[in-house]
Design a protein around this motif. Structure first.
Motif, PDB file in Angstrom:
ATOM      1  N   THR A   1       0.876  -1.228  -0.386  1.00 45.86           N
ATOM      2  CA  THR A   1       0.198   0.135  -0.276  1.00 45.86           C
ATOM      3  C   THR A   1       0.904   0.905  -0.247  1.00 45.86           C
ATOM      4  N   PRO A   2       1.482   2.033  -1.365  1.00 45.30           N
ATOM      5  CA  PRO A   2       1.507   3.412  -0.800  1.00 45.30           C
ATOM      6  C   PRO A   2       1.060   4.640   0.263  1.00 45.30           C
ATOM      7  N   PRO A   3       2.207   5.232   1.135  1.00 45.18           N
ATOM      8  CA  PRO A   3       1.743   5.571   1.610  1.00 45.18           C
ATOM      9  C   PRO A   3       0.930   6.901   1.680  1.00 45.18           C
ATOM     10  N   MET A   4       0.567   7.502   0.027  1.00 48.14           N
ATOM     11  CA  MET A   4       0.147   8.529  -0.329  1.00 48.14           C
ATOM     12  C   MET A   4      -1.023   8.244  -1.352  1.00 48.14           C
ATOM     13  N   THR A   5      -1.916   7.822  -0.901  1.00 47.26           N
ATOM     14  CA  THR A   5      -3.539   8.482  -2.194  1.00 47.26           C
ATOM     15  C   THR A   5      -4.335   9.700  -2.160  1.00 47.26           C
TER      16      THR A   5
ATOM     17  N   THR B   1     -13.236  19.080  -5.072  1.00 43.22           N
ATOM     18  CA  THR B   1     -12.852  17.881  -3.763  1.00 43.22           C
ATOM     19  C   THR B   1     -10.977  17.760  -4.067  1.00 43.22           C
ATOM     20  N   ILE B   2     -10.243  17.321  -3.624  1.00 45.92           N
ATOM     21  CA  ILE B   2      -9.546  16.119  -3.319  1.00 45.92           C
ATOM     22  C   ILE B   2      -8.857  15.785  -2.035  1.00 45.92           C
ATOM     23  N   THR B   3      -8.796  14.756  -1.763  1.00 40.44           N
ATOM     24  CA  THR B   3      -8.723  13.884  -0.618  1.00 40.44           C
ATOM     25  C   THR B   3      -7.919  13.428  -0.890  1.00 40.44           C
ATOM     26  N   LEU B   4      -6.229  13.660   0.682  1.00 43.84           N
ATOM     27  CA  LEU B   4      -4.379  12.812   0.294  1.00 43.84           C
ATOM     28  C   LEU B   4      -4.934  11.996   1.116  1.00 43.84           C
ATOM     29  N   LYS B   5      -4.473  11.155   1.564  1.00 43.48           N
ATOM     30  CA  LYS B   5      -4.442  10.058   2.411  1.00 43.48           C
ATOM     31  C   LYS B   5      -3.367   9.187   2.636  1.00 43.48           C
ATOM     32  N   PHE B   6      -2.311   9.927   4.005  1.00 42.47           N
ATOM     33  CA  PHE B   6      -1.441   9.239   4.517  1.00 42.47           C
ATOM     34  C   PHE B   6      -1.369   8.007   5.117  1.00 42.47           C
TER      35      PHE B   6
ATOM     36  N   GLY C   1       8.244  11.675  -1.379  1.00 40.58           N
ATOM     37  CA  GLY C   1       8.311  11.236  -2.856  1.00 40.58           C
ATOM     38  C   GLY C   1       7.323  11.947  -3.639  1.00 40.58           C
ATOM     39  N   VAL C   2       7.021  12.044  -4.513  1.00 37.51           N
ATOM     40  CA  VAL C   2       5.917  12.689  -5.377  1.00 37.51           C
ATOM     41  C   VAL C   2       4.887  11.655  -5.936  1.00 37.51           C
ATOM     42  N   ASN C   3       3.672  12.289  -5.669  1.00 45.07           N
ATOM     43  CA  ASN C   3       2.672  11.771  -6.150  1.00 45.07           C
ATOM     44  C   ASN C   3       1.504  12.505  -6.631  1.00 45.07           C
ATOM     45  N   SER C   4       1.286  12.333  -8.140  1.00 50.56           N
ATOM     46  CA  SER C   4       0.078  12.736  -8.888  1.00 50.56           C
ATOM     47  C   SER C   4      -0.735  12.341  -9.687  1.00 50.56           C
ATOM     48  N   ILE C   5      -0.634  10.767  -9.280  1.00 51.34           N
ATOM     49  CA  ILE C   5      -2.023  10.333  -9.623  1.00 51.34           C
ATOM     50  C   ILE C   5      -3.502  10.744  -8.495  1.00 51.34           C
TER      51      ILE C   5
END
Length: 183
Positions: free
Chosen positions: A33-37, A52-57, A159-163
């Motif tokens: 599971t990635p640390p960020m979704t 609405t954008i939801t960031l989940k760590f 790290g960088v996430n753009s998904i």
């Protein structure tokens, strides 16, 4: 001759056993599971819409996470299109600090500690300006940068996430615009 035939059969039986055992062994799990979704409540938005954008760590470590920092910024393509207009309206969630109100980028610190396997969530809302130039191939895209420390601050990851942050900026159809103007 017989000895050679039995040798082949023995070798074949051994290989068949190895292959069968490999098939019965537990398979390697899918990617961890990635640390960020990152998720968005819509795939496209029109001028005047709120997204609405939801960031989940999620702490993917075996020890507590003591520090979690994240930033969100427009991608190069979005930042190079001055006719795309939008602004963050709010930031809520499991954070001690969130600096995005009225801006097109921002940063936040999550509430810590985060126990192994536990999660923290932040919800960001932004509004597409009524005079934003939208249409074919115009997109409001963000990328996020995540940095976190664990093992008593002795280890870190980033790290960088753009998904999940790619929103098509569509032109509002004429009947929908008329309906909005009438209300």
């Amino acid at each position: 001759m017989r000895r050679h035939t039995f040798g082949r059969l023995g070798l074949s039986a051994t290989l068949a056993s190895v292959v069968a055992l490999m098939g019965m062994a537990p398979s390697a799990s899918a990617a961890d599971t990635p640390p960020m979704t990152v998720t968005s409540d819509k795939a496209s938005a029109s001028p005047g819409d709120t997204v609405t954008i939801t960031l989940k760590f999620t702490n993917d470590q075996t020890t507590n996470t003591q520090f979690v920092y994240q930033s969100i910024q427009p991608t190069w393509n979005t930042s190079q299109d001055p006719a795309l207009k939008y602004a963050f309206a709010s930031c809520t969630g499991d954070v001690t600090r969130c600096d995005v109100t009225g801006k097109q980028s921002g940063s936040m610190n999550y509430n810590v500690p985060v126990l192994p396997g536990a999660s923290r969530t932040v919800t960001l809302k932004y509004t597409v300006a009524a005079d934003s130039a939208c249409g074919p191939s115009r997109r409001i895209e963000f990328y996020t940068y995540l940095y976190y420390e664990y093992q008593g601050g002795q280890a870190k990851k980033d790290g960088v996430n753009s998904i999940g942050t790619d929103i098509a900026c569509k032109t509002t159809p004429a009947p929908e615009r008329a309906a909005r103007a009438g209300h």
